[in-house]
Enzyme design. Structure first.
Site, PDB file in Angstrom:
ATOM      1  N   ASP A  12      30.976  18.334  80.115  1.00  0.00           N
ATOM      2  CA  ASP A  12      31.459  17.954  81.449  1.00  0.00           C
ATOM      3  C   ASP A  12      31.180  16.470  81.685  1.00  0.00           C
ATOM      4  O   ASP A  12      30.021  16.052  81.748  1.00  0.00           O
ATOM      5  CB  ASP A  12      30.742  18.806  82.496  1.00  0.00           C
ATOM      6  CG  ASP A  12      31.448  18.832  83.830  1.00  0.00           C
ATOM      7  OD1 ASP A  12      32.317  17.977  84.065  1.00  0.00           O
ATOM      8  OD2 ASP A  12      31.142  19.710  84.648  1.00  0.00           O
ATOM      9  N   ASP A  13      32.241  15.669  81.784  1.00  0.00           N
ATOM     10  CA  ASP A  13      32.121  14.226  82.022  1.00  0.00           C
ATOM     11  C   ASP A  13      31.476  13.485  80.852  1.00  0.00           C
ATOM     12  O   ASP A  13      30.844  12.440  81.047  1.00  0.00           O
ATOM     13  CB  ASP A  13      31.324  13.936  83.296  1.00  0.00           C
ATOM     14  CG  ASP A  13      32.065  14.308  84.568  1.00  0.00           C
ATOM     15  OD1 ASP A  13      33.158  14.888  84.473  1.00  0.00           O
ATOM     16  OD2 ASP A  13      31.536  14.026  85.659  1.00  0.00           O
ATOM     17  N   CYS A  50      37.924  17.585  86.065  1.00  0.00           N
ATOM     18  CA  CYS A  50      37.331  18.868  85.666  1.00  0.00           C
ATOM     19  C   CYS A  50      38.300  20.044  85.748  1.00  0.00           C
ATOM     20  O   CYS A  50      38.656  20.643  84.736  1.00  0.00           O
ATOM     21  CB  CYS A  50      36.128  19.178  86.552  1.00  0.00           C
ATOM     22  SG  CYS A  50      34.883  17.887  86.660  1.00  0.00           S
ATOM     23  N   ARG A  54      40.441  22.378  82.762  1.00  0.00           N
ATOM     24  CA  ARG A  54      40.131  23.790  82.547  1.00  0.00           C
ATOM     25  C   ARG A  54      41.367  24.666  82.720  1.00  0.00           C
ATOM     26  O   ARG A  54      41.592  25.615  81.966  1.00  0.00           O
ATOM     27  CB  ARG A  54      39.025  24.229  83.513  1.00  0.00           C
ATOM     28  CG  ARG A  54      37.657  23.705  83.117  1.00  0.00           C
ATOM     29  CD  ARG A  54      36.646  23.780  84.257  1.00  0.00           C
ATOM     30  NE  ARG A  54      35.319  23.528  83.756  1.00  0.00           N
ATOM     31  CZ  ARG A  54      34.847  22.331  83.392  1.00  0.00           C
ATOM     32  NH1 ARG A  54      35.629  21.263  83.488  1.00  0.00           N
ATOM     33  NH2 ARG A  54      33.619  22.188  82.927  1.00  0.00           N
ATOM     34  N   LYS A 107      30.299  26.822  83.747  1.00  0.00           N
ATOM     35  CA  LYS A 107      31.039  26.420  84.943  1.00  0.00           C
ATOM     36  C   LYS A 107      32.460  26.965  84.919  1.00  0.00           C
ATOM     37  O   LYS A 107      33.146  26.854  83.909  1.00  0.00           O
ATOM     38  CB  LYS A 107      31.031  24.892  85.010  1.00  0.00           C
ATOM     39  CG  LYS A 107      31.990  24.238  85.988  1.00  0.00           C
ATOM     40  CD  LYS A 107      31.770  22.734  85.961  1.00  0.00           C
ATOM     41  CE  LYS A 107      32.925  21.976  86.571  1.00  0.00           C
ATOM     42  NZ  LYS A 107      32.669  20.518  86.594  1.00  0.00           N
ATOM     43  N   HIS A 109      34.989  26.653  88.106  1.00  0.00           N
ATOM     44  CA  HIS A 109      35.683  25.592  88.841  1.00  0.00           C
ATOM     45  C   HIS A 109      37.203  25.750  88.818  1.00  0.00           C
ATOM     46  O   HIS A 109      37.952  24.777  88.705  1.00  0.00           O
ATOM     47  CB  HIS A 109      35.291  24.213  88.288  1.00  0.00           C
ATOM     48  CG  HIS A 109      35.418  23.113  89.309  1.00  0.00           C
ATOM     49  ND1 HIS A 109      35.485  21.777  88.963  1.00  0.00           N
ATOM     50  CD2 HIS A 109      35.490  23.170  90.659  1.00  0.00           C
ATOM     51  CE1 HIS A 109      35.586  21.045  90.065  1.00  0.00           C
ATOM     52  NE2 HIS A 109      35.588  21.869  91.100  1.00  0.00           N
ATOM     53  N   HIS A 195      27.450  15.971  83.496  1.00  0.00           N
ATOM     54  CA  HIS A 195      27.899  15.700  84.868  1.00  0.00           C
ATOM     55  C   HIS A 195      26.682  15.463  85.764  1.00  0.00           C
ATOM     56  O   HIS A 195      25.637  16.077  85.577  1.00  0.00           O
ATOM     57  CB  HIS A 195      28.692  16.922  85.348  1.00  0.00           C
ATOM     58  CG  HIS A 195      29.452  16.734  86.626  1.00  0.00           C
ATOM     59  ND1 HIS A 195      28.849  16.472  87.838  1.00  0.00           N
ATOM     60  CD2 HIS A 195      30.779  16.809  86.891  1.00  0.00           C
ATOM     61  CE1 HIS A 195      29.766  16.392  88.785  1.00  0.00           C
ATOM     62  NE2 HIS A 195      30.955  16.591  88.233  1.00  0.00           N
ATOM     63  N   ASP A 298      35.846  17.587  79.202  1.00  0.00           N
ATOM     64  CA  ASP A 298      36.958  17.840  80.130  1.00  0.00           C
ATOM     65  C   ASP A 298      37.627  16.569  80.613  1.00  0.00           C
ATOM     66  O   ASP A 298      38.757  16.605  81.131  1.00  0.00           O
ATOM     67  CB  ASP A 298      36.485  18.685  81.317  1.00  0.00           C
ATOM     68  CG  ASP A 298      35.365  18.033  82.113  1.00  0.00           C
ATOM     69  OD1 ASP A 298      34.843  16.981  81.699  1.00  0.00           O
ATOM     70  OD2 ASP A 298      34.989  18.593  83.174  1.00  0.00           O
ATOM     71  N   ASN A 299      36.966  15.428  80.493  1.00  0.00           N
ATOM     72  CA  ASN A 299      37.528  14.131  80.881  1.00  0.00           C
ATOM     73  C   ASN A 299      36.569  13.056  80.401  1.00  0.00           C
ATOM     74  O   ASN A 299      35.545  13.354  79.780  1.00  0.00           O
ATOM     75  CB  ASN A 299      37.747  14.027  82.396  1.00  0.00           C
ATOM     76  CG  ASN A 299      36.580  14.492  83.241  1.00  0.00           C
ATOM     77  OD1 ASN A 299      36.668  15.510  83.926  1.00  0.00           O
ATOM     78  ND2 ASN A 299      35.470  13.782  83.188  1.00  0.00           N
ATOM     79  N   LYS A 363      36.808   8.717  84.333  1.00  0.00           N
ATOM     80  CA  LYS A 363      37.245   9.955  84.995  1.00  0.00           C
ATOM     81  C   LYS A 363      38.059   9.618  86.252  1.00  0.00           C
ATOM     82  O   LYS A 363      37.726   8.687  86.990  1.00  0.00           O
ATOM     83  CB  LYS A 363      35.998  10.767  85.370  1.00  0.00           C
ATOM     84  CG  LYS A 363      36.245  12.010  86.203  1.00  0.00           C
ATOM     85  CD  LYS A 363      34.919  12.653  86.562  1.00  0.00           C
ATOM     86  CE  LYS A 363      35.095  13.893  87.440  1.00  0.00           C
ATOM     87  NZ  LYS A 363      33.791  14.514  87.758  1.00  0.00           N
TER      88      LYS A 363
END
Length: 521
Positions: A12-13, A50, A54, A107, A109, A195, A298-299, A363
């Site tokens: 994540d991030d 995010c 997904r 996660k 989301h 993140h 994710d990014n 991001k």
């Protein structure tokens, strides 16, 4: 060939160059182990945020067309639903139909409802097991943890609890339990690390304080050298436009700045340690070669600064007190060192620029820094060569569903293309495909060597992305024909995929009396 087990690991991030196999100095031996047993992709793309990534990963469709145009705010009837549509099956649902046992740890989301179970929760979208969080971020020490559809009390977390370790522990246990049955399984590990908030144990942070003491410019230069030495990017002898890193010797609060990156690095290492636990579980069960393992972020790295006292997140995402009742100090305050449970900080634009070395932006943006991720694929018995080969072909997050389904012996009717043959033959070409992005008004098209990209409110820029991956030489003035062609393709794609013009989104918020700043999520 028998159907493989499938494990998808999503950070994540995480920036393009944060991990060892992609030039980073953070200790990531488990991801290096995975890369040594597979291939790396140097031009693999996600979306810049995010939830959209997904949504695309699990459906094989662009996110706007499956309910996720921004994040998970429900803006119906005029805006995006903010929840993953039930009209398109998820990868978990498709694999369940083929006899796979499915588990998600981490996660979600992808639901606008975080409290009351609904049709958009993971347990109702094909996952037999779920343990994790519904919103997009949380404290690592006391996340709003859900098991199945039951909210777990904070008292159940324990004094030594850390969310990254919890995800890893339950992921490894899932592998051990289901590998023993001989039936195929699908494990989706969705870490929230790295993140924000910056949360790690002091003993894990300590080793990185000296490593980052020379500052961001020195670290970035070393990453760039390793990326080029490994052949992941071509030679780059200048900085992209807009990349300005203040001279480290002139920076006030260098100890605090160093600590921010040290905590971030500790979070990445904790993720890597968890990946190692899962890989060990595969090896112990004798199914390591027979498991398709994919790793990505994710990014790109996140440049968001958290101002002091920020309160828009709510108690689920940002608790006001620690488990022992101590107030949580929220925001990037230089005289408060990040890491402990009573802090809530992020690592900022300069370190995010390092994370995304050598690319522009971060991001939320659709320049290369926002949408390029490290990517690793491993499946030795499925024909993916070992030895850390590199594929320079183009891949996209919408390609995951068709790739996995082909590996499982099934077909797909998604928008993506299977990458399985490219993973098996890293020298193969992905051809002249066209890819599209839109997020909060930022837009891009890539077709072959050309990339058209626009920041919200600005003009189209055109880059020869094969020769100029860092987007430094805007050719829009000299190639208006290419600009017109790609802009027309973008407009048609946006219309056909339900992309709401960003000004319309802002106007809708204003008409409802909601600050336009909230539209970005």
């Amino acid at each position: 060939m028998s159907r493989p087990n499938v494990i998808i690991i999503l950070a994540d991030d995480l920036g393009f160059s944060d991990i060892g196999p992609f030039g980073g100095e953070i200790d990531t031996p488990s991801l290096q182990r995975l890369a040594d047993r597979g291939i790396r992709m140097s031009s693999y793309y996600v979306t810049p945020r995010c939830s959209p990534s997904r949504a695309a990963l699990l459906t094989g469709h662009h996110p706007h067309s499956v309910g996720i145009g921004v994040l998970t705010t429900d803006n119906r009837p005029t805006g995006y639903p903010g929840s993953l549509t039930t009209t398109v099956p998820t990868l978990a649902e498709r694999l369940s139909e083929q006899g796979y046992t499915t588990g998600l740890f981490g996660k979600w989301h992808l639901a606008s409802e975080f409290v009351t179970p609904s049709e958009t929760w993971p347990t109702r979208r094909g996952f037999d097991e779920f343990r994790g969080i519904l919103p997009g971020a949380s404290s690592f020490y006391q996340p709003p943890l859900v098991s199945g559809e039951e909210r777990l009390p904070k008292e159940a977390l324990g004094e030594e609890f850390h969310f990254t370790d919890d995800i890893s522990e339950h992921g490894a246990d899932f592998v051990r339990r289901h590998a023993a049955t001989g039936d195929p399984f699908f494990l989706f590990l969705t870490y929230t690390a790295p993140h924000w908030p910056l949360h790690a144990r002091d003993e894990e942070i300590a080793k990185y304080r000296e490593r980052f003491a020379d500052g961001w410019d020195a670290i970035r230069s070393e990453r760039l050298r390793r990326l080029q030495s490994d052949g992941l990017i071509p030679t780059v002898d200048h900085l992209p436009p807009g990349v300005i890193l203040p001279d480290w010797s002139d920076v006030d609060g260098r100890e605090w700045q160093t600590e921010r990156m040290a905590v971030y690095a500790a979070q990445v290492e904790a993720l890597d340690r968890g990946v190692g636990r899962v890989l060990d579980a595969l090896a112990d069960a004798g199914v390591e070669d027979d498991t398709l393992v994919l790793f990505m972020s994710d990014n790109g790295g996140c440049a968001e600064e958290l101002p002091p006292g920020i309160s828009i997140f709510g108690e689920l995402t940002c608790p006001t007190k620690t488990r022992t009742g101590e107030p949580v100090v929220v925001g990037n305050i230089p005289d408060v060192m990040p890491g402990p449970e009573n802090t809530y900080q992020s690592y900022g634009r300069e370190w995010a620029t390092v994370s995304n070395t050598p690319f522009r932006m971060w991001k939320r943006w659709v320049h290369e820094g926002g949408i390029s991720t490290p990517f690793i694929a491993s499946w030795p018995s499925g024909g993916i060569p070992t030895g850390s080969a590199i594929s320079h072909s183009i891949g996209h997050v919408i390609d995951i569903v068709p790739s996995v389904l082909e590996a499982a012996g099934s077909s797909s009717d998604t928008e993506g293309e299977s990458l399985l043959q490219l993973w098996r033959d890293p020298a193969a070409s992905s051809g002249n495909r066209t890819l599209f992005w839109e997020h909060i008004g930022n837009a891009a098209v890539r077709r072959g060597r050309w990339k058209l990209v626009r920041e919200w409110g600005g003009s189209w820029e055109l880059y020869d992305i094969e020769a100029d991956r860092i987007e430094s030489d805007d050719l829009s003035g000299s190639r208006p024909d290419v600009v017109a062609e790609l802009a027309a393709a973008y407009d048609e794609w946006a219309r056909s995929h339900g992309v709401i013009p960003w000004q319309d989104v802002l106007d809708d918020y204003e008409s409802r009396g909601v600050p336009a700043a909230h539209a970005v999520g």
